[in-house]
Scaffold this active site. Sequence first.
Site, PDB file in Angstrom:
ATOM      1  N   GLY A   1      21.534  -1.218 -23.336  1.00  0.00           N
ATOM      2  CA  GLY A   1      20.928  -2.271 -24.140  1.00  0.00           C
ATOM      3  C   GLY A   1      20.652  -3.551 -23.392  1.00  0.00           C
ATOM      4  O   GLY A   1      20.218  -3.556 -22.234  1.00  0.00           O
ATOM      5  N   ILE A   2      20.914  -4.670 -24.057  1.00  0.00           N
ATOM      6  CA  ILE A   2      20.630  -5.985 -23.486  1.00  0.00           C
ATOM      7  C   ILE A   2      21.426  -6.219 -22.209  1.00  0.00           C
ATOM      8  O   ILE A   2      20.901  -6.743 -21.224  1.00  0.00           O
ATOM      9  CB  ILE A   2      20.907  -7.086 -24.525  1.00  0.00           C
ATOM     10  CG1 ILE A   2      19.863  -7.020 -25.650  1.00  0.00           C
ATOM     11  CG2 ILE A   2      20.897  -8.467 -23.875  1.00  0.00           C
ATOM     12  CD1 ILE A   2      20.142  -7.955 -26.811  1.00  0.00           C
TER      13      ILE A   2
ATOM     14  N   ASP B   1      37.621  -3.951 -21.133  1.00  0.00           N
ATOM     15  CA  ASP B   1      37.648  -4.112 -22.583  1.00  0.00           C
ATOM     16  C   ASP B   1      37.779  -5.610 -22.824  1.00  0.00           C
ATOM     17  O   ASP B   1      38.824  -6.202 -22.561  1.00  0.00           O
ATOM     18  CB  ASP B   1      38.831  -3.359 -23.181  1.00  0.00           C
ATOM     19  CG  ASP B   1      38.941  -3.502 -24.694  1.00  0.00           C
ATOM     20  OD1 ASP B   1      38.300  -4.425 -25.263  1.00  0.00           O
ATOM     21  OD2 ASP B   1      39.675  -2.713 -25.317  1.00  0.00           O
TER      22      ASP B   1
ATOM     23  N   ASN C   1      28.157 -10.683 -22.903  1.00  0.00           N
ATOM     24  CA  ASN C   1      27.201  -9.949 -23.728  1.00  0.00           C
ATOM     25  C   ASN C   1      27.860  -8.933 -24.660  1.00  0.00           C
ATOM     26  O   ASN C   1      27.318  -8.626 -25.717  1.00  0.00           O
ATOM     27  CB  ASN C   1      26.207  -9.226 -22.814  1.00  0.00           C
ATOM     28  CG  ASN C   1      25.405  -8.159 -23.545  1.00  0.00           C
ATOM     29  OD1 ASN C   1      24.500  -8.451 -24.307  1.00  0.00           O
ATOM     30  ND2 ASN C   1      25.767  -6.902 -23.316  1.00  0.00           N
TER      31      ASN C   1
ATOM     32  N   TYR D   1      30.302 -10.100 -38.486  1.00  0.00           N
ATOM     33  CA  TYR D   1      29.377 -10.210 -37.364  1.00  0.00           C
ATOM     34  C   TYR D   1      28.732 -11.591 -37.332  1.00  0.00           C
ATOM     35  O   TYR D   1      28.700 -12.258 -36.293  1.00  0.00           O
ATOM     36  CB  TYR D   1      28.301  -9.127 -37.478  1.00  0.00           C
ATOM     37  CG  TYR D   1      27.285  -9.151 -36.365  1.00  0.00           C
ATOM     38  CD1 TYR D   1      27.599  -8.643 -35.108  1.00  0.00           C
ATOM     39  CD2 TYR D   1      26.002  -9.668 -36.563  1.00  0.00           C
ATOM     40  CE1 TYR D   1      26.673  -8.655 -34.076  1.00  0.00           C
ATOM     41  CE2 TYR D   1      25.072  -9.694 -35.541  1.00  0.00           C
ATOM     42  CZ  TYR D   1      25.412  -9.178 -34.293  1.00  0.00           C
ATOM     43  OH  TYR D   1      24.495  -9.209 -33.277  1.00  0.00           O
TER      44      TYR D   1
ATOM     45  N   LYS E   1      29.307 -14.509 -34.437  1.00  0.00           N
ATOM     46  CA  LYS E   1      28.190 -14.994 -33.622  1.00  0.00           C
ATOM     47  C   LYS E   1      27.976 -16.495 -33.814  1.00  0.00           C
ATOM     48  O   LYS E   1      27.573 -17.200 -32.872  1.00  0.00           O
ATOM     49  CB  LYS E   1      26.923 -14.211 -33.958  1.00  0.00           C
ATOM     50  CG  LYS E   1      26.965 -12.743 -33.519  1.00  0.00           C
ATOM     51  CD  LYS E   1      27.093 -12.611 -32.015  1.00  0.00           C
ATOM     52  CE  LYS E   1      26.977 -11.174 -31.542  1.00  0.00           C
ATOM     53  NZ  LYS E   1      27.025 -11.041 -30.067  1.00  0.00           N
TER      54      LYS E   1
ATOM     55  N   ILE F   1      15.995  -6.925 -31.568  1.00  0.00           N
ATOM     56  CA  ILE F   1      15.689  -6.440 -30.223  1.00  0.00           C
ATOM     57  C   ILE F   1      15.903  -4.930 -30.221  1.00  0.00           C
ATOM     58  O   ILE F   1      16.969  -4.446 -30.616  1.00  0.00           O
ATOM     59  CB  ILE F   1      16.599  -7.103 -29.170  1.00  0.00           C
ATOM     60  CG1 ILE F   1      16.520  -8.632 -29.270  1.00  0.00           C
ATOM     61  CG2 ILE F   1      16.222  -6.613 -27.775  1.00  0.00           C
ATOM     62  CD1 ILE F   1      15.147  -9.221 -29.032  1.00  0.00           C
TER      63      ILE F   1
ATOM     64  N   THR G   1      17.129  -1.910 -29.210  1.00  0.00           N
ATOM     65  CA  THR G   1      18.160  -1.352 -28.344  1.00  0.00           C
ATOM     66  C   THR G   1      18.746  -0.129 -29.051  1.00  0.00           C
ATOM     67  O   THR G   1      18.430   0.138 -30.228  1.00  0.00           O
ATOM     68  CB  THR G   1      19.274  -2.382 -28.090  1.00  0.00           C
ATOM     69  OG1 THR G   1      19.923  -2.689 -29.344  1.00  0.00           O
ATOM     70  CG2 THR G   1      18.710  -3.666 -27.476  1.00  0.00           C
ATOM     71  N   PRO G   2      19.605   0.638 -28.364  1.00  0.00           N
ATOM     72  CA  PRO G   2      20.208   1.819 -29.011  1.00  0.00           C
ATOM     73  C   PRO G   2      20.922   1.530 -30.320  1.00  0.00           C
ATOM     74  O   PRO G   2      21.098   2.430 -31.150  1.00  0.00           O
ATOM     75  CB  PRO G   2      21.178   2.332 -27.937  1.00  0.00           C
ATOM     76  CG  PRO G   2      20.540   1.928 -26.647  1.00  0.00           C
ATOM     77  CD  PRO G   2      19.933   0.579 -26.927  1.00  0.00           C
TER      78      PRO G   2
END
Length: 259
Positions: A17-18, A58, A81, A152, A156, A187, A189-190
Amino acid sequence: MQRLTGKTCVITGAARGIGRAIAERFQAEGGIVILTDQDVEAGTAAADAIDARFLPLDVGEEEDWLRLADAVPVADVVVNNAGITGFEQGVVPHDPEHASLADWRAVHRVNLDGTFLGCRYAICAMKATGTGSIINISSRSGMVGIPGAAAYAASKAAIRNHSKTVALYCAQQGWRIRCNSIHPAAILTPMWEPMLGDGPGRAERMAALVADTPLRRFGTAEEVAAVAAMLAADEAAYVTGTEVTIDGGLLAGSAATPG
């Protein structure tokens, strides 16, 4: 022009991904790239693909960061990230009424604790030279409420604020260590694949998910990586404590034509 020549760049969550796109861009910019991820197999493959170094990490484990500090005691660029949505193992309640404390903490452990530990590592790895760039990947969800993904969104939003705190602290110490946050929206991504699928109707589902985006499309990981490269480079030496939103104009307002 290679803007990161000779700079040691550590990127978390870089297996895909990113994070992987940032690693590839930094490598192309001449950086000495160190990919980290808790997925050893995917992380090793990603590093091998661009002839970079991989270290398992991790981000929610302090001991892992201490091992990274021993392995890479000096860094010029750190990109925090690594992150999760909370839906990786399937759909579970993440609204403010029904989310469990365990699920809430699991998201914050990776997203927020991981960023805190990453910033702490970065400061220690940069203060000897007194210069460097810390880039924290937040989200458009950190700037607005998300009823179905409360943990989430909260994590963020906290990353956005902590980035400013880190920027001010470093300036207060007289260091030229900068800290900024990037806020991607949709975006491709997977992470999106479970929602999009690969059968009939994929194009329609994609269009529906970006219907409110003025540019009417998903962004790419490479577009996020381009902004990260700019923030990592010396040309952004006067940019600190700010956020860059990559959302196709979503937060700018409505692009609807008046009737």
